[in-house]
Design an enzyme around this catalytic site. Sequence first.
Site, PDB file in Angstrom:
ATOM      1  N   GLY A 171     -68.903  30.545  10.846  1.00  0.00           N
ATOM      2  CA  GLY A 171     -69.120  31.157  12.158  1.00  0.00           C
ATOM      3  C   GLY A 171     -68.435  30.390  13.271  1.00  0.00           C
TER       4      GLY A 171
ATOM      5  N   ARG B  69     -65.410  33.324   5.823  1.00  0.00           N
ATOM      6  CA  ARG B  69     -66.490  32.711   5.042  1.00  0.00           C
ATOM      7  C   ARG B  69     -66.193  32.626   3.547  1.00  0.00           C
ATOM      8  NH1 ARG B  69     -70.889  31.414   7.907  1.00  0.00           N
ATOM      9  NH2 ARG B  69     -71.400  32.583   9.777  1.00  0.00           N
TER      10      ARG B  69
ATOM     11  N   ASP C 298     -72.386  23.169   7.023  1.00  0.00           N
ATOM     12  CA  ASP C 298     -72.820  22.473   5.801  1.00  0.00           C
ATOM     13  C   ASP C 298     -72.195  23.084   4.551  1.00  0.00           C
ATOM     14  OD1 ASP C 298     -74.421  24.622   6.641  1.00  0.00           O
ATOM     15  OD2 ASP C 298     -75.999  24.082   5.251  1.00  0.00           O
ATOM     16  N   ASP C 299     -72.113  24.419   4.489  1.00  0.00           N
ATOM     17  CA  ASP C 299     -71.537  25.041   3.290  1.00  0.00           C
ATOM     18  C   ASP C 299     -70.047  24.741   3.170  1.00  0.00           C
ATOM     19  OD1 ASP C 299     -73.901  26.170   2.387  1.00  0.00           O
ATOM     20  OD2 ASP C 299     -73.646  27.967   3.609  1.00  0.00           O
TER      21      ASP C 299
ATOM     22  N   LYS D 140     -69.102  21.376  12.332  1.00  0.00           N
ATOM     23  CA  LYS D 140     -69.138  22.521  13.251  1.00  0.00           C
ATOM     24  C   LYS D 140     -70.345  23.387  12.948  1.00  0.00           C
ATOM     25  CE  LYS D 140     -68.732  26.094  11.759  1.00  0.00           C
ATOM     26  NZ  LYS D 140     -68.727  27.373  11.075  1.00  0.00           N
ATOM     27  N   THR D 141     -71.055  23.836  13.892  1.00  0.00           N
ATOM     28  CA  THR D 141     -72.007  24.949  13.817  1.00  0.00           C
ATOM     29  C   THR D 141     -72.872  24.962  15.059  1.00  0.00           C
ATOM     30  OG1 THR D 141     -73.804  26.077  12.680  1.00  0.00           O
ATOM     31  CG2 THR D 141     -73.729  23.702  12.335  1.00  0.00           C
ATOM     32  N   ILE D 142     -72.975  26.145  15.653  1.00  0.00           N
ATOM     33  CA  ILE D 142     -73.840  26.238  16.841  1.00  0.00           C
ATOM     34  C   ILE D 142     -75.283  25.992  16.437  1.00  0.00           C
ATOM     35  CG2 ILE D 142     -72.363  27.828  18.136  1.00  0.00           C
ATOM     36  CD1 ILE D 142     -74.456  30.040  17.282  1.00  0.00           C
ATOM     37  N   ASP D 143     -75.607  26.196  15.135  1.00  0.00           N
ATOM     38  CA  ASP D 143     -76.999  26.107  14.687  1.00  0.00           C
ATOM     39  C   ASP D 143     -77.581  24.696  14.819  1.00  0.00           C
ATOM     40  OD1 ASP D 143     -76.533  28.684  14.036  1.00  0.00           O
ATOM     41  OD2 ASP D 143     -76.942  28.511  11.898  1.00  0.00           O
TER      42      ASP D 143
ATOM     43  N   TYR E 191     -92.757  43.847  31.667  1.00  0.00           N
ATOM     44  CA  TYR E 191     -92.324  43.863  30.262  1.00  0.00           C
ATOM     45  C   TYR E 191     -92.596  42.536  29.570  1.00  0.00           C
ATOM     46  CZ  TYR E 191     -89.354  47.798  31.750  1.00  0.00           C
ATOM     47  OH  TYR E 191     -88.892  48.972  32.264  1.00  0.00           O
TER      48      TYR E 191
ATOM     49  N   MET F 299     -79.897  32.990  17.686  1.00  0.00           N
ATOM     50  CA  MET F 299     -79.227  32.594  16.440  1.00  0.00           C
ATOM     51  C   MET F 299     -79.717  31.241  15.942  1.00  0.00           C
ATOM     52  SD  MET F 299     -75.260  33.511  15.992  1.00  0.00           S
ATOM     53  CE  MET F 299     -74.799  35.127  15.388  1.00  0.00           C
ATOM     54  N   GLY F 300     -79.398  30.974  14.704  1.00  0.00           N
ATOM     55  CA  GLY F 300     -79.831  29.743  14.049  1.00  0.00           C
ATOM     56  C   GLY F 300     -80.503  30.176  12.771  1.00  0.00           C
TER      57      GLY F 300
ATOM     58  N   TYR G  26     -74.031  36.242  19.087  1.00  0.00           N
ATOM     59  CA  TYR G  26     -72.574  36.299  19.202  1.00  0.00           C
ATOM     60  C   TYR G  26     -72.112  36.009  20.630  1.00  0.00           C
ATOM     61  CZ  TYR G  26     -73.173  38.145  14.559  1.00  0.00           C
ATOM     62  OH  TYR G  26     -73.529  38.263  13.246  1.00  0.00           O
ATOM     63  N   GLU G  27     -73.033  36.249  21.604  1.00  0.00           N
ATOM     64  CA  GLU G  27     -72.686  36.016  23.013  1.00  0.00           C
ATOM     65  C   GLU G  27     -72.337  34.547  23.281  1.00  0.00           C
ATOM     66  OE1 GLU G  27     -75.268  37.505  21.811  1.00  0.00           O
ATOM     67  OE2 GLU G  27     -75.651  39.389  22.841  1.00  0.00           O
TER      68      GLU G  27
ATOM     69  N   ARG H  20     -71.202  32.161  20.857  1.00  0.00           N
ATOM     70  CA  ARG H  20     -70.417  31.398  19.864  1.00  0.00           C
ATOM     71  C   ARG H  20     -68.973  31.131  20.277  1.00  0.00           C
ATOM     72  NH1 ARG H  20     -71.294  33.439  13.874  1.00  0.00           N
ATOM     73  NH2 ARG H  20     -69.833  35.006  14.606  1.00  0.00           N
TER      74      ARG H  20
HETATM   75  P1  FBP Z   1     -72.143  28.692  10.627  1.00  0.00           P
HETATM   76  O1  FBP Z   1     -73.317  28.104   9.929  1.00  0.00           O
HETATM   77  O2  FBP Z   1     -71.056  29.101   9.736  1.00  0.00           O
HETATM   78  O3  FBP Z   1     -71.668  27.819  11.738  1.00  0.00           O
HETATM   79  O4  FBP Z   1     -72.614  30.038  11.358  1.00  0.00           O
HETATM   80  C1  FBP Z   1     -73.777  30.085  12.070  1.00  0.00           C
HETATM   81  C2  FBP Z   1     -74.090  31.462  12.570  1.00  0.00           C
HETATM   82  O5  FBP Z   1     -73.683  31.624  13.908  1.00  0.00           O
HETATM   83  C3  FBP Z   1     -75.584  31.720  12.410  1.00  0.00           C
HETATM   84  O6  FBP Z   1     -76.301  31.285  13.521  1.00  0.00           O
HETATM   85  C4  FBP Z   1     -75.620  33.199  12.157  1.00  0.00           C
HETATM   86  O7  FBP Z   1     -76.723  33.581  11.404  1.00  0.00           O
HETATM   87  C5  FBP Z   1     -74.382  33.436  11.367  1.00  0.00           C
HETATM   88  O8  FBP Z   1     -73.465  32.467  11.791  1.00  0.00           O
HETATM   89  C6  FBP Z   1     -73.826  34.812  11.551  1.00  0.00           C
HETATM   90  O9  FBP Z   1     -72.749  34.976  10.714  1.00  0.00           O
HETATM   91  P2  FBP Z   1     -71.634  36.083  10.831  1.00  0.00           P
HETATM   92  O10 FBP Z   1     -70.680  35.608  11.860  1.00  0.00           O
HETATM   93  O11 FBP Z   1     -71.022  36.090   9.484  1.00  0.00           O
HETATM   94  O12 FBP Z   1     -72.305  37.343  11.229  1.00  0.00           O
END
Ligand code: FBP
Length: 553
Positions: free
Chosen positions: A85, A149, A179-180, A206-209, A247, A254-255, A429-430, A432
Amino acid sequence: MAKQKISELQTERKRFKPVLPAVLKNGPRSVKPKFGKATKSVSDYETVQRLFPNTYGMPMVNLGKGKNPAVSKKIIKAGVVLSGGQAPGGHNVIAGLFDGLKKANSKNKLIGFLGGPSGILDNKWKEITASFIDVYRNTGGFDIIQSGRTKIETPEQFEQTKKNLMDNKIDALVIIGGDDSNTNAALLAEYFKKEGVNISIIGVPKTIDGDLKNEQIEASFGFDTATKIYSELVGNVCRDVNSARKYWHFIRLMGRSASHITLEVGLKTQPNIVLIGEEVIANKMTLSQVVDYITGIVVKRAEAKKKFGVILVPEGLIEFIPEMKELISSLNDVLAENEGQLNSMSGINEKKDFIYTKLPENLASLMKSLPDTISSQLMIDRDPHGNVQVSQIETEKLLIAMVKTKLAGLKKEGKYTGKFSAINHFFGYEGRCGAPSNFDANYTYALGYNSAVLALNGLTGYLSSVKKLVEKSSMWECGGVPLTMMMNIERRKGKEKPVIKKALVDLNGVPFKTLLKNRDTWAETESYLYPGPIQYFGPYSVTDMTTVTLRYE
Ligand code: FBP
């Protein structure tokens, strides 16, 4: 060709010069690696050692100042790939890598494999030149060479990777991934050592998570920028509810495997409810108990004439609820074991009926009890690494539906008189591909430059590491962490596999404890904070400050 138009902010950001850590400032020729003690994997020592006989136990590397003219003698050609991602700052990793290589020897070359690891397998690449990289400096996105991926996993794919890298005369490959992807980097490094192939493999975290971290890796890049973007949005929603007062907003963030993003955004904005998946699993909460918890706060606020609020839901919550986790893990196995048969079925209901016969009875009835959309979303194809695509599962809608049902029951019993209108959001996605914050712009540039230094010194199987991140970037420390040091054995696609261990939210850590201390107050009041948009220019405290999580940790 007409010159592409860029925004005013992009024009200004092009002028931003990342500040390198002092140790890297004079270039690779003035940096010497210092080796520490032999290392061990985080657990499953014997199995990991058996699977990585050539790269297990390598020492930690710290970079110190010192003459190192040897790095300039050999001309090297490096490859780089973006994997998984998107995360803000990927372009600056490549810029730092490029600059580090060129500083060592202007004849060094860098090529970028296109579209993620599949670019290596299909031999699709582009040379990164000075004029090409300049356009991308300090910008968000991975569009420079795109990402993907694909997992390099079969013996044929390893062989193909070796062939394509050797045909291209590549001396080093930098894999920018989570990690993957870095697990894949470790497997490649091991394979090349075993085959006697002299190609360095260096990973970049790398990962926003934010779940690729440990004692050596303080943060993965992109977490800072993405959480700042989500915090701005959540803060704005909080201000909106406090204005309209009608409301309940259910916001999924995400995460997928850890709740770091939700915790960070929760601490930055102080909404009424912040769910943390790691706490849910630790307390063995059922889905119904999670719903009871939310409903309790909705009722309490309604009694105080507040029929509004904001709740944050981590994307991966569904996998943290023990019964759901059990269901998903059984489903993973059933989907992997019956792939052929399931592919031959066309209708979703036919597939579901088949799956119900394969699942243990209690899990089949749990799956049947879920709304149709959710049970269908649980069956969406796993990613190539075997992960459930939780970004496609609308947990926030599930929670809204269940809270509604619960409130209706309470109304009948005369225990609730309010009105519940809920709005759902998913912010993922907003965030990343946002333009990297000053922190991420500096951090990613340093990670890239550092990876050039590791590769120039012929190291392989290491993750680029830049530490002391709460200090100014000039004070940061650089080095490399052996990839095998972060590994353990986990079940993936129905099999036991060596993988880099994900870092989950530490329930004894200061960030979570801060939430714990304050959340009852936040539930009943409007203690909202409004962080506003990322600032690139202005006082240091707003432009360069990193995450609350890092500061507390
Ligand atoms: P990475 O672990 O590859 O950095 O991706 C994280 C992430 O943004 C998650 O938060 C989210 O669930 C996933 O990617 C969404 O994946 P995709 O871009 O394939 O829809």
